[in-house]
Write an enzyme that holds these catalytic residues in place. Structure first.
Site, PDB file in Angstrom:
ATOM      1  N   CYS A  10       3.978  20.653 -13.906  1.00 26.84           N
ATOM      2  CA  CYS A  10       5.274  21.326 -13.783  1.00 26.84           C
ATOM      3  C   CYS A  10       5.444  21.815 -12.346  1.00 26.84           C
ATOM      4  CB  CYS A  10       5.339  22.498 -14.756  1.00 26.84           C
ATOM      5  SG  CYS A  10       6.800  23.517 -14.500  1.00 26.84           S
ATOM      6  N   HIS A  69      -3.553   8.727  -2.541  1.00 24.13           N
ATOM      7  CA  HIS A  69      -2.154   8.809  -2.981  1.00 24.13           C
ATOM      8  C   HIS A  69      -2.012   9.493  -4.338  1.00 24.13           C
ATOM      9  CE1 HIS A  69      -1.197   5.219  -0.094  1.00 24.13           C
ATOM     10  NE2 HIS A  69      -1.360   6.366   0.535  1.00 24.13           N
ATOM     11  N   SER A  88      -3.099  -4.515   1.803  1.00 27.39           N
ATOM     12  CA  SER A  88      -2.350  -5.203   2.863  1.00 27.39           C
ATOM     13  C   SER A  88      -2.479  -4.460   4.193  1.00 27.39           C
ATOM     14  CB  SER A  88      -0.874  -5.313   2.475  1.00 27.39           C
ATOM     15  OG  SER A  88      -0.333  -4.019   2.267  1.00 27.39           O
ATOM     16  N   CYS A 123       5.620  25.999 -12.798  1.00 27.84           N
ATOM     17  CA  CYS A 123       4.480  26.848 -13.212  1.00 27.84           C
ATOM     18  C   CYS A 123       3.133  26.122 -13.129  1.00 27.84           C
ATOM     19  CB  CYS A 123       4.708  27.391 -14.622  1.00 27.84           C
ATOM     20  SG  CYS A 123       4.452  26.163 -15.925  1.00 27.84           S
TER      21      CYS A 123
HETATM   22  N1  APR Z   1      -8.397  -9.805  -4.583  1.00 25.58           N
HETATM   23  C1  APR Z   1      -8.239  -9.388  -3.295  1.00 25.58           C
HETATM   24  N2  APR Z   1      -7.044  -9.114  -2.761  1.00 25.58           N
HETATM   25  C2  APR Z   1      -5.973  -9.248  -3.542  1.00 25.58           C
HETATM   26  C3  APR Z   1      -6.057  -9.682  -4.880  1.00 25.58           C
HETATM   27  C4  APR Z   1      -7.340  -9.972  -5.403  1.00 25.58           C
HETATM   28  N3  APR Z   1      -7.534 -10.389  -6.655  1.00 25.58           N
HETATM   29  N4  APR Z   1      -4.800  -9.742  -5.399  1.00 25.58           N
HETATM   30  C5  APR Z   1      -3.977  -9.349  -4.411  1.00 25.58           C
HETATM   31  N5  APR Z   1      -4.668  -9.052  -3.295  1.00 25.58           N
HETATM   32  C6  APR Z   1      -4.181  -8.546  -2.009  1.00 25.58           C
HETATM   33  C7  APR Z   1      -2.819  -9.040  -1.596  1.00 25.58           C
HETATM   34  O1  APR Z   1      -2.954 -10.249  -0.875  1.00 25.58           O
HETATM   35  C8  APR Z   1      -2.270  -7.905  -0.749  1.00 25.58           C
HETATM   36  O2  APR Z   1      -2.490  -8.131   0.631  1.00 25.58           O
HETATM   37  O3  APR Z   1      -4.035  -7.140  -2.140  1.00 25.58           O
HETATM   38  C9  APR Z   1      -3.094  -6.683  -1.188  1.00 25.58           C
HETATM   39  C10 APR Z   1      -2.274  -5.594  -1.848  1.00 25.58           C
HETATM   40  O4  APR Z   1      -1.378  -5.066  -0.910  1.00 25.58           O
HETATM   41  P1  APR Z   1      -0.258  -4.014  -1.315  1.00 25.58           P
HETATM   42  O5  APR Z   1       0.485  -4.515  -2.492  1.00 25.58           O
HETATM   43  O6  APR Z   1       0.522  -3.707  -0.100  1.00 25.58           O
HETATM   44  O7  APR Z   1      -1.104  -2.754  -1.820  1.00 25.58           O
HETATM   45  P2  APR Z   1      -1.748  -1.573  -0.977  1.00 25.58           P
HETATM   46  O8  APR Z   1      -2.293  -2.032   0.306  1.00 25.58           O
HETATM   47  O9  APR Z   1      -2.643  -0.848  -1.898  1.00 25.58           O
HETATM   48  O10 APR Z   1      -0.460  -0.677  -0.709  1.00 25.58           O
HETATM   49  C11 APR Z   1      -0.613   0.560  -0.089  1.00 25.58           C
HETATM   50  O11 APR Z   1       1.664   1.128  -0.529  1.00 25.58           O
HETATM   51  O12 APR Z   1       3.537   1.231  -1.871  1.00 25.58           O
HETATM   52  C12 APR Z   1       2.439   1.903  -1.419  1.00 25.58           C
HETATM   53  O13 APR Z   1       1.573   3.786  -2.398  1.00 25.58           O
HETATM   54  C13 APR Z   1       1.543   2.397  -2.513  1.00 25.58           C
HETATM   55  O14 APR Z   1      -0.827   2.812  -2.364  1.00 25.58           O
HETATM   56  C14 APR Z   1       0.179   1.850  -2.131  1.00 25.58           C
HETATM   57  C15 APR Z   1       0.326   1.574  -0.637  1.00 25.58           C
END
Ligand code: APR
Length: 231
Positions: free
Chosen positions: A111, A103, A177, A114
């Site tokens: 920019c 991502h 997630s 340019c």
């Molecule tokens: N250890 C392990 N897992 C964790 C921890 C931790 N300390 N803290 C939180 N989590 C888990 C949560 O339970 C959740 O399921 O990490 C997960 C994060 O999920 P998201 O917030 O959905 O993040 P991600 O999967 O990276 O999202 C994907 O969504 O909005 C877009 O571009 C953004 O790259 C991102 C993409």
């Protein structure tokens, strides 16, 4: 092994995740703060978010035990590549040398006319004077080198990530997630090509049933133990 990481791996550095408890998208509507349509129409949402939330956060965070553990596993020769959805640059700061940023990265701003690049610090100072910030070379509009919602991932980056996933023996997911596509295709592709799939995540994910191993815990507790066991 190849790892696929998400916001959860940086949570213990103090960067909030997007979804789940305390998730950024509960407070900031992604349609306003992270969508390409809004950014092109009215970039002030993104830049005020950058100035007030992203920049101060990224200035103070450091890689945590999980980032460091992955760098150490790579150094031991057990990890080929980190594929990350994160835009915080913490894997590289921890010492991982092969990182695919699906991502993009918040740390590079360029920019749109340019292509002149700027650092976060340079743009932060520009924001004190005006929003949106403009290129000092050509007065074009600036943007972060991240993939907004509504934009396609860079095809070469995605192809590289798919190739790594399809070649690996073991795909380890950490802190995602697994609901955002096409990124979440990575573990599916690895599994389909015969890799062992393991997931370390605090909460359940839609791919848990497909995985060979699932650990619902904090990455910072699990990954240092993996390093210890490898030793
Ligand atoms: N250890 C392990 N897992 C964790 C921890 C931790 N300390 N803290 C939180 N989590 C888990 C949560 O339970 C959740 O399921 O990490 C997960 C994060 O999920 P998201 O917030 O959905 O993040 P991600 O999967 O990276 O999202 C994907 O969504 O909005 C877009 O571009 C953004 O790259 C991102 C993409």
């Amino acid at each position: 092994m190849v790892t696929f990481t998400g916001a959860g791996i940086s949570a213990e550095s103090g960067i909030p995740t997007y979804r789940g408890e305390g998730g950024l998208w509960h407070k900031y509507d992604p349609n306003l703060y992270a969508s390409i349509n809004t950014f092109l129409q009215d970039p002030s949402y993104y830049w005020s978010f950058f100035r007030d939330v992203r920049y101060p956060m990224l200035k103070k965070v450091k890689p945590n035990k999980s980032h460091l553990a992955l760098a150490e596993i790579e150094e031991r020769g057990n990890l080929k590549t980190v594929i990350t959805q994160n835009i915080d640059g913490l894997h590289q700061e921890a010492g991982s040398s092969s990182v695919i940023e699906l991502h993009g990265t918040t740390r590079i701003i360029y920019c749109m006319t340019c292509s002149q690049e700027y650092t976060m610090d340079e743009v932060f100072f520009m924001l004190e004077v005006q929003i949106p910030p403009l290129c000092s070379e050509c007065k074009g509009r600036l943007r972060p080198d991240v993939v907004f919602f509504g934009e396609a991932l860079k095809p070469q980056i995605l192809a590289l990530a798919y190739a790594e996933a399809e070649k690996c023996d073991f795909l380890l997911v950490v802190g995602s997630s697994l609901v955002v596509y096409p990124a979440a295709d990575i573990p599916l592709k690895a599994k389909r090509m015969g890799a062992v799939l393991a997931i370390i995540n605090k909460e359940t994910t839609p791919l848990d049933d497909l995985a060979d191993y699932v650990i619902h815990d904090e990455a910072g507790k699990v990954l240092p133990r993996v390093v210890k066991l490898l030793k």
